[in-house]
Design an enzyme around this catalytic site. Structure first.
Site, PDB file in Angstrom:
ATOM      1  N   GLU A 174       1.272 -53.388  13.817  1.00  0.00           N
ATOM      2  CA  GLU A 174       1.228 -54.364  12.726  1.00  0.00           C
ATOM      3  C   GLU A 174       1.238 -55.823  13.187  1.00  0.00           C
ATOM      4  OE1 GLU A 174       4.247 -53.500   9.831  1.00  0.00           O
ATOM      5  OE2 GLU A 174       3.386 -51.560   9.337  1.00  0.00           O
ATOM      6  N   GLU A 359       2.014 -44.635   9.896  1.00  0.00           N
ATOM      7  CA  GLU A 359       3.245 -44.770   9.100  1.00  0.00           C
ATOM      8  C   GLU A 359       2.897 -44.633   7.626  1.00  0.00           C
ATOM      9  OE1 GLU A 359       5.641 -48.350   9.617  1.00  0.00           O
ATOM     10  OE2 GLU A 359       5.339 -48.289  11.782  1.00  0.00           O
TER      11      GLU A 359
HETATM   12  C1  FCB Z   1       6.588 -51.215   8.817  1.00  0.00           C
HETATM   13  C2  FCB Z   1       7.168 -51.231  10.210  1.00  0.00           C
HETATM   14  C3  FCB Z   1       8.290 -50.254  10.423  1.00  0.00           C
HETATM   15  C4  FCB Z   1       9.177 -50.157   9.216  1.00  0.00           C
HETATM   16  C5  FCB Z   1       8.366 -49.877   7.972  1.00  0.00           C
HETATM   17  C6  FCB Z   1       9.170 -49.686   6.726  1.00  0.00           C
HETATM   18  O1  FCB Z   1       6.132 -52.468   8.506  1.00  0.00           O
HETATM   19  O2  FCB Z   1       6.174 -50.992  11.166  1.00  0.00           O
HETATM   20  O3  FCB Z   1       8.985 -50.631  11.577  1.00  0.00           O
HETATM   21  O4  FCB Z   1       9.925 -51.301   9.092  1.00  0.00           O
HETATM   22  O5  FCB Z   1       7.459 -50.918   7.781  1.00  0.00           O
END
Ligand code: FCB
Length: 454
Positions: A174, A359
Site C-alpha cells: 500500500e 488483504e
Molecule cells: C491495510 C493495512 C493493514 C491493516 C488493514 C486493516 O491498510 O495494509 O496493515 O491495517 O489495512
C-alpha cells in the site's frame, strides 16, 4: 445462503491459494530483542496523541516468541498460504547493510519460513509493510532518494537469504497509505503534513519497487519466482451524475489509484493528476524501471469511496443520504460489490498477468462469549460476501489466483492501537491466548471445501 452452499466457489481451481495475512509491526512485539533497531513506528507511537489508546507494537501478539504456536493455528485452519512481512529494522538496525546486518533478525524469518514449509503452507513475503528503520527516517525517509538505494540493498540481503525457499515476494504494501497518510494527513508515521511531498514519496516508493523486482527474482532458486506489489485500491463513485461530481470522482480515482497503476502498467503518471501536484522531476529511465514486468498485482480491498466536489476544487468523501450503509467498527462501509467492480476494471484497464487479493477483512467489536467462543457472524457475512464477488470475477475471466483474509490474528491496528480487531483468530492481549473465531472456523470449512457456511 452462504457462497459455498450455492456451489459458487467451484469456479476457483483446486490450486487457488486460500491464505491469511499479517504484518511484522502489527504482530511481532519483541521490539527491543535480538538486535532489532528502532522502527519509525516505535518512534511515532511514542508521541502522545498519535495512537488512539496510547499503545505501540510492544508487545502486540508476541508472535516473535509464539511463532510455532501461530503456525500450528494456520495449519489447523488449513491455510495454503501465509502472507507476512519482514521488519526492516530487524535486518538493518541502523538502516545500513554490510557489517551491521543483523544475523539474528534474518534467522527469525528463516525459522518462520521453515515452519511454514514443514506445515505445507506457502510463504508470501512482503518486504516493506511500513516499518522503516528510524535511522533512515532521520535522514528524510522516503522523501530522500537515498532510501531507494537502501531498500534495494535490504531487499538483496533478505531475498538472498530466503530465496531458496520463498518464491513469492511482494515489494511494497500500500504505497498510497505510506505516501498519503504518512506525509499528507500525518495520521501514520512519520506523521508529516506536507502535501508537496506526496508525489515525491510515491515516486520513490515505486522506484524502489521497480529496482527490487529483478533483485528479488534473481535470488529465487528452486521454482518459478513470483514478484509483485500490493496496492490498496478503492473504487470511486460520484455522489450524483452532475458533471462536477463526475469530475471529482475522476480526480479522486487518479490521486488514489491511477497514480500507482499507470506508472506500474503504462509507464507514465496520469497527466490530469500531475497537473494538480507540484512538479515531479524524474530522471531518464525511471519510468521504465518502475514498469518492470511483475508476475502479479496484489490487491487490498476494504471499501469504496463516494465523492462530491468540495471547496478549492478538491474531491470530498461523502455518502448518499438515501442509502442504508452497513458499517464496520472502523466506520467503513461494507460493500462487497465494489470488489467485483474493481477486479473487472483492473482487467479492462491494466490487464495484470495475475491478481492476488492480498488483504480483505473487517473490524468488529468481538468479545469472548460465556461459552468461551467468539461469535462473529458479521465478519463471516463480510468474508462470504467478498469471496462471492471474487468468484464472480474469476468466472468472468479475471485471473485471481488467491485470497488472503486480513487478518490471521487480532493485532495492533496502527493509529487505532489495540482497539480494532480484524482477526479470524481472537487474541486476548492480557494472556496472549488465541481463540479461533467463528469466522476462522467458517474459513477452515471453506478451504476444506466442505460446503458449509454462515
Ligand atoms: C491495510 C493495512 C493493514 C491493516 C488493514 C486493516 O491498510 O495494509 O496493515 O491495517 O489495512
Amino acid at each position: 445462503m452462504a457462497l459455498h452452499e450455492r456451489g459458487e466457489q467451484m469456479v476457483m481451481s483446486s490450486d487457488f491459494l486460500w491464505g491469511a495475512a499479517t504484518s511484522a509491526y502489527q504482530i511481532e512485539g519483541a521490539t527491543r530483542e535480538d538486535g532489532r533497531g528502532e522502527s519509525m513506528w516505535d518512534y511515532f507511537a511514542a508521541i502522545p496523541g498519535k495512537i488512539a489508546d496510547g499503545s505501540s507494537g510492544e508487545p502486540a501478539d508476541d508472535h516473535y516468541h509464539r511463532v510455532r504456536e501461530d503456525v500450528a493455528l494456520m495449519r489447523e485452519l488449513g491455510l495454503r498460504a501465509y502472507r507476512f512481512s519482514i521488519a526492516w529494522p530487524r535486518i538493518q538496525p541502523a538502516g545500513r547493510g554490510g557489517a551491521s546486518t543483523n544475523r539474528a533478525g534474518l534467522d527469525f524469518y528463516d525459522r518462520l519460513v521453515d515452519l511454514l514449509l514443514d506445515n505445507g503452507i506457502r510463504p508470501f513475503a512482503t518486504l516493506y509493510h511500513w516499518d522503516l528503520p528510524q535511522a533512515l527516517q532521520d535522514r528524510g525517509g522516503w522523501a530522500n532518494r537515498d532510501t531507494v538505494e537502501r531498500f534495494v540493498e535490504y531487499a538483496d540481503t533478505v531475498c538472498y537469504r530466503l530465496g531458496d525457499r520463498v518464491r513469492d515476494w511482494i515489494t511494497h504494501n500500500e504505497p498510497w497509505v505510506a505516501a498519503y497518510l504518512g506525509h499528507v494527513t500525518g495520521e501514520h508515521a512519520p506523521g508529516l503534513t506536507r502535501p508537496d511531498l506526496y508525489l515525491r514519496v510515491a515516486h520513490n516508493l515505486l522506484l524502489s519497487h521497480g529496482m527490487a523486482v529483478p533483485v528479488a527474482r534473481s535470488h529465487v532458486r528452486g521454482g518459478p519466482a513470483q514478484v509483485g506489489i500490493t496496492l490498496n485500491l478503492t473504487p470511486v463513485e460520484p455522489l450524483t451524475a452532475h458533471d462536477e461530481d463526475e469530475r471529482a470522482a475522476v480526480i479522486d480515482d487518479g490521486m488514489r489509484n491511477r497514480v500507482f497503476l499507470d506508472p506500474l502498467f503504462k509507464r507514465s503518471y496520469p497527466s490530469d493528476i500531475l497537473e494538480r501536484l507540484p512538479l515531479l522531476e524524474i530522471e531518464t529511465g525511471e519510468l521504465d524501471v518502475i514498469a518492470a514486468p511483475i508476475d502479479f498485482l496484489g490487491v487490498n480491498y476494504y471499501n469504496r469511496a463516494i465523492v462530491t466536489m468540495g471547496p478549492n476544487d478538491e474531491p470530498q468523501a461523502t455518502l448518499r443520504p438515501d442509502e442504508n450503509y452497513e458499517r464496520t467498527a472502523l466506520g467503513w462501509e461494507v460493500y462487497p460489490r465494489g470488489l467485483y467492480d474493481l477486479l473487472a476494471r483492473l482487467k479492462r484497464d491494466y490487464d495484470p498477468p495475475a491478481i492476488y487479493i492480498t488483504e480483505n477483512g473487517a473490524a468488529f467489536d468481538d468479545e469472548v462469549g460465556p461459552d468461551g467462543a467468539v461469535h462473529d457472524p458479521r465478519r463471516v457475512a463480510y468474508l462470504d460476501g467478498h469471496v462471492e464477488q471474487v468468484a464472480r470475477a474469476v468466472a468472468d475471466g479475471v485471473p485471481v489466483k488467491g485470497y488472503f483474509a486480513w487478518s490471521l490474528l487480532d493485532n495492533w491496528e496502527w493509529a487505532e492501537g489495540y482497539t480494532k480487531r480484524f482477526g479470524i483468530v481472537y487474541v486476548d492481549y492480557d494472556t496472549q491466548a488465541r481463540i479461533i473465531k467463528d469466522s476462522g472456523r467458517w474459513y477452515q470449512r471453506l478451504i476444506a471445501g466442505e460446503g458449509m457456511g454462515v
